[in-house]
Write a protein that holds these residues in place. Structure first.
Motif, PDB file in Angstrom:
ATOM      1  N   LEU A 195       0.833  -1.202   0.000  1.00 52.12           N
ATOM      2  CA  LEU A 195       0.000   0.000   0.000  1.00 52.12           C
ATOM      3  C   LEU A 195       0.865   1.247   0.000  1.00 52.12           C
ATOM      4  N   HIS A 196       1.866   1.272   0.860  1.00 52.41           N
ATOM      5  CA  HIS A 196       2.708   2.463   0.978  1.00 52.41           C
ATOM      6  C   HIS A 196       3.444   2.737  -0.337  1.00 52.41           C
ATOM      7  N   LEU A 214       1.058   4.422  -2.680  1.00 55.65           N
ATOM      8  CA  LEU A 214       0.758   5.798  -2.286  1.00 55.65           C
ATOM      9  C   LEU A 214       1.935   6.723  -2.566  1.00 55.65           C
ATOM     10  N   LEU A 258      -1.837   8.255   8.460  1.00 61.96           N
ATOM     11  CA  LEU A 258      -2.398   8.018   7.140  1.00 61.96           C
ATOM     12  C   LEU A 258      -3.855   8.452   7.076  1.00 61.96           C
ATOM     13  N   VAL A 268      -6.400   2.559  -0.596  1.00 55.16           N
ATOM     14  CA  VAL A 268      -6.567   2.827   0.838  1.00 55.16           C
ATOM     15  C   VAL A 268      -7.886   2.238   1.320  1.00 55.16           C
TER      16      VAL A 268
END
Length: 339
Positions: A65-66, A69, A116, A129
């Motif tokens: 996920l990071h 992003l 976040l 997200v």
């Protein structure tokens, strides 16, 4: 800090759908088994509408996920007007006791999720997200072993959503009632034919949870038509097909493995998994080559060759393209046979 302040603008917060996550805290760690054992974080998520539920995530899902992003919203993206300072994710750890590593990550991952979920609305509404914080069917079927970090002790709970929420909810998952349904208990949602029900989670394959006219409850899937479904979920469970040979009998068994279909296991982990599944120590692992003969696996190099050769084979959803043939260690009759 109030939720609206976290988002820096009350008007922005009010535009969000009720099912968007606004806080998340790790309740516990729990051991799971793939090709080898690993630990997941049991996370309690709270939504804008007041719902609470549990999700189960590995560190590598945080990392994936990071990475997305950073590519999308990080300061290095000069092409997008939607950039911001992302929180820092703890680095990967390659050496150490897995449980101790997982436990040590809890405070920093809690801080990461808090920061976040305090970012601008365009980050909170990002598809990845939202999928990360959604309760998937896989999550809803899990039974937590403990929730020792939640005070007071709690479990998966759903509460009523806010009344007067915007009807469009930015195109939130929703369904239309095909028939009247009268709930048999306080847990079940009653509705009339034609009602639009905003979906909160999947309970199991036959039941959903949703809200209509300020009331939240569960209801049977067969009574509604899905207008907008939940996003594709990142279910970590895939299946490894095994053929087990004992004397002249061959049985087929599909083993649930929480690993990516492209991953290549170590030989020792694969052997340990098969010994556990078949409750036998005196077994050998094999694969079937292009000519149809069984080839015995003896090392990591053999496993890598098996995986590479299977890359060109037809694939099925959630099924590893390579298959294992498990034989008795001292039985050599199975080799050099016709396919």
């Amino acid at each position: 800090m109030a939720s609206a302040q976290q988002l820096r603008a009350k008007s922005d917060f009010e535009q969000l759908p009720d099912d968007v996550a606004i806080s998340a805290n790790i309740a516990d760690t729990q051991e799971k088994r793939g090709f080898t054992s690993h630990f997941v974080f049991v996370i309690e998520v709270k939504t804008k509408g007041g719902s609470k539920y549990l999700i189960y995530r590995r560190y590598r899902q945080f990392y994936a996920l990071h990475s997305k992003l950073e590519e999308r919203f990080g300061p290095e993206n000069k092409m997008s007007p939607f950039t911001c300072t992302l929180p820092t994710l703890p680095a990967k750890v390659y050496v150490g006791v897995k449980q101790e590593i997982a436990e040590s990550r809890i405070p920093v991952l809690n801080a990461y999720m808090k920061d976040l979920l305090s970012l601008p609305v365009w980050v909170l509404m990002d598809e990845d997200v939202r999928i990360f914080f959604y309760q998937s069917p896989y999550d809803s079927e899990q039974v937590p072993q403990a929730l020792r970090r939640l005070r007071p002790h709690t479990r998966k709970v759903k509460s009523q959503s806010r009344q007067g929420a915007p009807l469009d909810r930015l195109a939130a998952p929703r369904a239309e009632a095909l028939f009247d349904f009268t709930g048999n208990s306080k847990l079940e949602l009653s509705f009339k034919v034609g009602d639009v029900i905003f979906l909160l989670s999947r309970i199991n394959k036959d039941w959903l949870e949703g809200t209509v006219r300020g009331t939240t409850g569960i209801f049977p899937l067969s009574f509604v038509k899905i207008l907008k479904d939940f996003p594709e979920e990142d279910d970590p469970t895939n299946w490894l097909r095994c053929y087990y040979y004992e004397d002249t009998i061959s049985t087929i068994k599909d083993i649930a493995v929480e690993e990516d279909l492209k991953s290549t296991p170590l030989f020792k982990d694969l052997l340990a998994l098969m010994r556990r599944e078949f409750q036998r120590e005196d077994i050998a692992l094999n694969y079937r080559d292009a000519e149809g003969d069984l080839v015995r696996l003896l090392s990591d190099e053999d496993v890598s060759l098996m995986v590479r050769q299977a890359q060109h084979l037809p694939t099925q959803k959630r099924l590893f393209p390579w298959k294992l043939h498990v034989t008795q260690r001292d039985d050599y009759r199975v080799y050099n046979t016709a396919p």
